[in-house]
Design a protein around this motif. Structure first.
Motif, short mmCIF file in Angstrom:
data_model
loop_
_atom_site.label_atom_id
_atom_site.label_comp_id
_atom_site.label_asym_id
_atom_site.label_seq_id
_atom_site.Cartn_x
_atom_site.Cartn_y
_atom_site.Cartn_z
N GLY A 152 0.83 -1.19 0.00
CA GLY A 152 0.00 0.00 0.00
C GLY A 152 0.87 1.25 0.00
O GLY A 152 1.92 1.28 0.65
N ARG A 153 0.44 2.25 -0.73
CA ARG A 153 1.13 3.55 -0.76
C ARG A 153 0.14 4.62 -0.34
O ARG A 153 -0.95 4.73 -0.92
CB ARG A 153 1.71 3.83 -2.15
CG ARG A 153 2.77 2.82 -2.55
CD ARG A 153 3.31 3.05 -3.95
NE ARG A 153 4.32 2.06 -4.27
CZ ARG A 153 4.06 0.86 -4.79
NH1 ARG A 153 2.82 0.52 -5.06
NH2 ARG A 153 5.04 0.02 -5.04
N PHE A 154 0.52 5.39 0.66
CA PHE A 154 -0.38 6.35 1.28
C PHE A 154 0.04 7.75 0.87
O PHE A 154 1.08 8.26 1.29
CB PHE A 154 -0.35 6.18 2.80
CG PHE A 154 -0.66 4.75 3.22
CD1 PHE A 154 -1.96 4.31 3.29
CD2 PHE A 154 0.37 3.86 3.52
CE1 PHE A 154 -2.26 3.01 3.67
CE2 PHE A 154 0.08 2.55 3.88
CZ PHE A 154 -1.23 2.13 3.95
N HIS A 155 -0.78 8.38 0.03
CA HIS A 155 -0.44 9.68 -0.52
C HIS A 155 -0.89 10.83 0.37
O HIS A 155 -0.21 11.85 0.46
CB HIS A 155 -1.08 9.82 -1.90
CG HIS A 155 -0.71 8.72 -2.84
ND1 HIS A 155 0.60 8.39 -3.12
CD2 HIS A 155 -1.47 7.83 -3.55
CE1 HIS A 155 0.63 7.37 -3.97
NE2 HIS A 155 -0.61 7.01 -4.24
N GLU A 161 -12.10 1.01 -4.57
CA GLU A 161 -12.33 0.35 -5.84
C GLU A 161 -11.16 -0.60 -6.12
O GLU A 161 -10.01 -0.26 -5.88
CB GLU A 161 -12.45 1.38 -6.97
CG GLU A 161 -13.60 2.35 -6.79
CD GLU A 161 -13.64 3.39 -7.88
OE1 GLU A 161 -12.71 3.41 -8.72
OE2 GLU A 161 -14.58 4.20 -7.90
N ALA A 162 -11.48 -1.78 -6.63
CA ALA A 162 -10.44 -2.77 -6.93
C ALA A 162 -10.61 -3.27 -8.36
O ALA A 162 -11.72 -3.26 -8.90
CB ALA A 162 -10.53 -3.95 -5.96
N ALA A 163 -9.51 -3.70 -8.94
CA ALA A 163 -9.53 -4.19 -10.31
C ALA A 163 -8.49 -5.27 -10.48
O ALA A 163 -7.46 -5.29 -9.79
CB ALA A 163 -9.26 -3.04 -11.30
N VAL A 164 -8.75 -6.19 -11.41
CA VAL A 164 -7.79 -7.24 -11.76
C VAL A 164 -6.84 -6.68 -12.81
O VAL A 164 -7.27 -6.23 -13.87
CB VAL A 164 -8.51 -8.49 -12.28
CG1 VAL A 164 -7.50 -9.55 -12.72
CG2 VAL A 164 -9.44 -9.05 -11.21
N ALA A 165 -5.54 -6.71 -12.49
CA ALA A 165 -4.54 -6.23 -13.44
C ALA A 165 -4.13 -7.33 -14.42
O ALA A 165 -3.95 -7.07 -15.61
CB ALA A 165 -3.31 -5.71 -12.70
N THR A 201 -11.58 9.88 -2.55
CA THR A 201 -12.64 10.81 -2.16
C THR A 201 -12.82 11.78 -3.31
O THR A 201 -12.18 11.64 -4.37
CB THR A 201 -12.27 11.59 -0.88
OG1 THR A 201 -11.24 12.53 -1.19
CG2 THR A 201 -11.80 10.67 0.23
N GLU A 202 -13.65 12.77 -3.11
CA GLU A 202 -13.84 13.78 -4.15
C GLU A 202 -12.57 14.58 -4.42
O GLU A 202 -12.45 15.23 -5.45
CB GLU A 202 -14.96 14.73 -3.73
CG GLU A 202 -14.69 15.45 -2.43
CD GLU A 202 -15.86 16.32 -2.00
OE1 GLU A 202 -15.67 17.14 -1.07
OE2 GLU A 202 -16.96 16.18 -2.57
N LYS A 203 -11.59 14.48 -3.52
CA LYS A 203 -10.32 15.17 -3.71
C LYS A 203 -9.34 14.36 -4.57
O LYS A 203 -8.30 14.88 -4.96
CB LYS A 203 -9.67 15.47 -2.36
CG LYS A 203 -10.47 16.44 -1.49
CD LYS A 203 -9.76 16.69 -0.18
CE LYS A 203 -10.55 17.66 0.69
NZ LYS A 203 -9.89 17.91 2.00
N GLY A 204 -9.68 13.09 -4.82
CA GLY A 204 -8.81 12.25 -5.64
C GLY A 204 -8.37 11.00 -4.89
O GLY A 204 -9.03 10.54 -3.96
N VAL A 205 -7.23 10.46 -5.30
CA VAL A 205 -6.70 9.21 -4.72
C VAL A 205 -5.93 9.53 -3.44
O VAL A 205 -5.01 10.35 -3.44
CB VAL A 205 -5.79 8.49 -5.72
CG1 VAL A 205 -5.19 7.23 -5.08
CG2 VAL A 205 -6.56 8.13 -6.99
#
Length: 252
Positions: free
Chosen positions: A48-51, A61-65, A80-84
């Motif tokens: 995980g990377r926490f910006h 949201e998750a997706a298969v790469a 959120t509405e502010k982005g990732v």
């Protein structure tokens, strides 16, 4: 944490860590979303990377790469509405043929948890700590100005006698104070920037809610950036998994 991810989430400030939603909990929620898309596969590694901190309602949201014969790669984002605010990538795998040599780190010498004193983290600093019981092993304590950047402790969730499953394990692997804090004297933030968890084989057969964690800073620079490694064992000495954290100290 056993509930599938469905719709916006708003855990509340009582589940906060360093300035926002607890990083281990946030990563566990992203893993929950990714696991729904990899049924029957086992998580081998997640990073995980926490910006920026999460301080209110957010979506996952998750997706298969990529999907292969034995390995599946997935990704997830907390937005959120502010982005990732945070993102994660994970490697899942199906069980191949066994019989390979097995290695695992040995646990440190430690008395049983009931023989260790209780250590309370100020809830105003880490609110989620009220849901955890921490019993240190050895003399090192956070922000005690020690000589070694290492912390060892028994830890468990309070009012929960179940052994750690995958999501509980990810949360607990981020439950100790930063190992770097053992050599600091002032109560300053040392937040996580990147967090990698690798569950071990023995996690599937863990029988106790108690986990023995040993966290040590491997390297630290004059700018406050530091790298930490964490290992976990059950009371029976079985290695439950490992983790690495990239952190940065911040002056007040």
């Amino acid at each position: 944490m056993d509930t599938p991810i469905d719709g916006p989430l708003d855990p509340g400030p009582h589940l906060g860590g360093f300035g926002g939603l607890h990083g281990g909990l946030l990563l566990a929620l992203m893993v929950a979303a990714m696991s729904e898309r990899a049924p029957g596969a086992r998580l081998h590694s997640v990073t995980g990377r926490f910006h920026r901190p999460v301080g209110g309602a957010f979506a996952v949201e998750a997706a298969v790469a990529r999907t292969g014969r034995t390995i599946t790669g997935l990704s997830a984002q907390a937005t959120t509405e502010k982005g990732v605010h945070a993102e994660a990538t994970a490697i899942y795998g199906t069980a191949p043929s066994g019989g390979w040599p097995v290695f695992a780190p040995e646990p440190p010498a430690a008395p049983p948890p009931e023989e260790c004193e209780l250590f309370a983290i100020p809830p105003e600093f880490v609110p989620i700590s009220v849901y955890m019981q921490i019993r240190p092993v050895g003399p090192n304590r956070p922000y005690a100005g020690g000589k070694e950047p290492e912390l060892t402790a028994w830890i468990r969730l309070v009012e929960d006698d179940r052994p750690p499953d995958l999501l509980r394990f990810i949360l607990l692997m981020d439950a100790l104070a930063p190992a770097y804090a053992a050599v600091l004297s002032d109560l300053v933030l040392v937040p996580t920037v990147e967090f990698t968890v690798r569950p071990g084989d023995a996690l599937a057969t863990a029988a106790s809610p108690w986990v023995l964690l040993r966290a040590r800073t491997r390297a630290a620079g004059p700018d406050g950036w530091n790298e930490e490694e964490i290992d976990a064992w059950g009371p029976d000495g079985a290695h439950l998994g490992s983790a690495r954290q990239l952190r940065v100290a911040r002056s007040a």
